[in-house]
Design an enzyme around this catalytic site. Structure first.
Site, mmCIF file in Angstrom:
data_model
loop_
_atom_site.group_PDB
_atom_site.id
_atom_site.type_symbol
_atom_site.label_atom_id
_atom_site.label_comp_id
_atom_site.label_asym_id
_atom_site.label_seq_id
_atom_site.Cartn_x
_atom_site.Cartn_y
_atom_site.Cartn_z
ATOM 1 N N THR A 80 26.432 28.111 61.868
ATOM 2 C CA THR A 80 27.879 29.356 61.957
ATOM 3 C C THR A 80 27.513 31.125 61.437
ATOM 4 O OG1 THR A 80 29.731 27.880 62.903
ATOM 5 C CG2 THR A 80 30.050 30.351 62.620
ATOM 6 N N ILE A 130 26.205 28.295 56.403
ATOM 7 C CA ILE A 130 26.573 29.117 56.802
ATOM 8 C C ILE A 130 26.053 30.814 56.801
ATOM 9 C CG2 ILE A 130 27.833 31.352 56.216
ATOM 10 C CD1 ILE A 130 29.721 29.570 56.886
ATOM 11 N N LYS A 131 25.424 31.543 58.133
ATOM 12 C CA LYS A 131 23.818 31.807 58.436
ATOM 13 C C LYS A 131 24.689 33.571 58.083
ATOM 14 C CE LYS A 131 21.661 31.885 62.262
ATOM 15 N NZ LYS A 131 21.153 32.356 63.631
ATOM 16 N N ILE A 132 24.179 34.091 57.499
ATOM 17 C CA ILE A 132 23.900 35.344 56.302
ATOM 18 C C ILE A 132 22.932 36.618 57.165
ATOM 19 C CG2 ILE A 132 24.215 37.166 54.590
ATOM 20 C CD1 ILE A 132 25.846 34.282 53.246
#
EC number: 2.2.1.2
Length: 334
Positions: A99, A135-137
């Site tokens: 996400t 967690i997509k960054i």
């Protein structure tokens, strides 16, 4: 009976579905799934997912309280929608969902940290542990620094919009769980830059970039996983068979499934270990210098952040319009 390409790929690589379309995920039964702002925006416009959007908006309106403005309600719903899709996806897959943090925060370490912790808290409130969420960054210097802190807190990260070895090394040194080096977007850039219509898969600049990153990681024993992403054709995927993971769109998953052919393993840790590769360390100065020298990575990172930002703005507008309609329906029913 000969196996199809998808079956063979699964023997050497973890296959991930790159989509927010829950029905497509049910069809292909991937281990993991990845979403991004563009995919969530696309899914939110599909009639079969209108219920998820409406439910998220109505709950946000309730939680925002009586005096809340439309903008406040939309902002709250917007933050929750990606998690709502993630929760649905996690009911289907055995592994992890990725996400994404708001791409507009890509150059702000502190704001990225706040948003990432909030996403994890939302998943936790729904009974989902940290081991099932990535967690997509974006792989900016600031994003990588945020990921380094989050990993120390036990929050696992997937560093995306990754186009160059300098970004990959910085991620590995920061101890991130996984990177998503882009393949097709690199090919797009080179086709435009050189005027060439096509490249054979073995010479595809995106394939060569991911191969180089994979070999570097395996040569020096980094734990960070490599998940090739953004594919334009089947050849790019088959040339990367053996990558830790590959995240693939439903249309290409279908093509893999319907193609019966031999699939030799191309990426191999043992082969990588025997290669002669120079080890380099990346600090802010060397990251900036290497990034500035890499026209493709500079262009594509900037373009990727702008593209995701546009998708987020489209989603906010979609939510605002839908909220007006929902409020109208509530008034009409009284």
């Amino acid at each position: 009976m000969s196996k199809n390409l998808l079956e063979q790929l699964r023997e050497v690589t973890v296959v991930v579905a790159d989509t927010g379309d829950i029905q497509a995920i049910e069809k292909f039964k991937p281990q993991d799934a990845t979403t991004n702002p563009s995919l969530i925006t696309a899914a939110a416009q599909m009639p079969e997912y209108q219920g998820i959007v409406d439910q998220t908006l109505l709950q946000a309106k309730k939680d925002a309280g009586d005096g809340a403005t439309q903008a406040q309600i939309v902002s709250l719903a917007f933050d929750r929608l990606a998690v709502a899709f993630g929760l649905k996806i996690l009911q289907i897959i055995p592994g992890r969902v990725s996400t994404e943090v708001d791409a507009r925060l890509s150059y702000d370490t502190e704001a990225t940290l706040t948003k990432a912790r909030d996403l994890i808290a939302q998943y936790k409130a729904a009974g989902i542990g940290r081991d099932r969420v990535l967690i997509k960054i974006a792989s900016t210097w600031e994003g990588i620094r945020a990921a380094e802190i989050l990993e120390k807190e036990g929050i696992h990260c997937n560093l995306t919009l990754l186009f160059g070895l300098h970004q990959a090394i910085a991620c590995a040194e920061a101890g991130v769980t996984l990177i998503s080096p882009f393949v097709g977007r690199i090919l797009d850039w080179y086709k435009k830059d050189t005027g060439r219509d096509s490249y054979p898969a073995t010479e595809d600049p995106g394939v060569l970039s991911v191969t180089k990153i994979y070999n570097y990681y395996k040569k020096f024993g980094y734990k960070t996983e490599v998940m090739g992403a953004s594919f334009r054709n089947l050849g790019e995927i088959t040339e990367l068979a053996g990558s830790d993971l590959l995240t693939i769109s439903p249309s290409l998953l279908a093509e893999l499934q319907s193609t019966v052919a031999e699939l030799p393993r191309k990426l191999d840790p043992a082969k990588a270990a025997s290669l002669s590769i120079e080890k380099i360390s990346i600090d802010k100065a060397s990251y900036d210098k290497m990034h500035a020298a890499d026209r493709m990575a500079t262009d594509k990172l900037d373009e990727g952040i702008k593209g995701f930002t546009k998708a987020l703005e489209d989603l906010e507008k979609l939510l605002a319009d839908r909220l007006v309609r929902l409020e109208g329906e509530v008034v009409a029913s009284h």
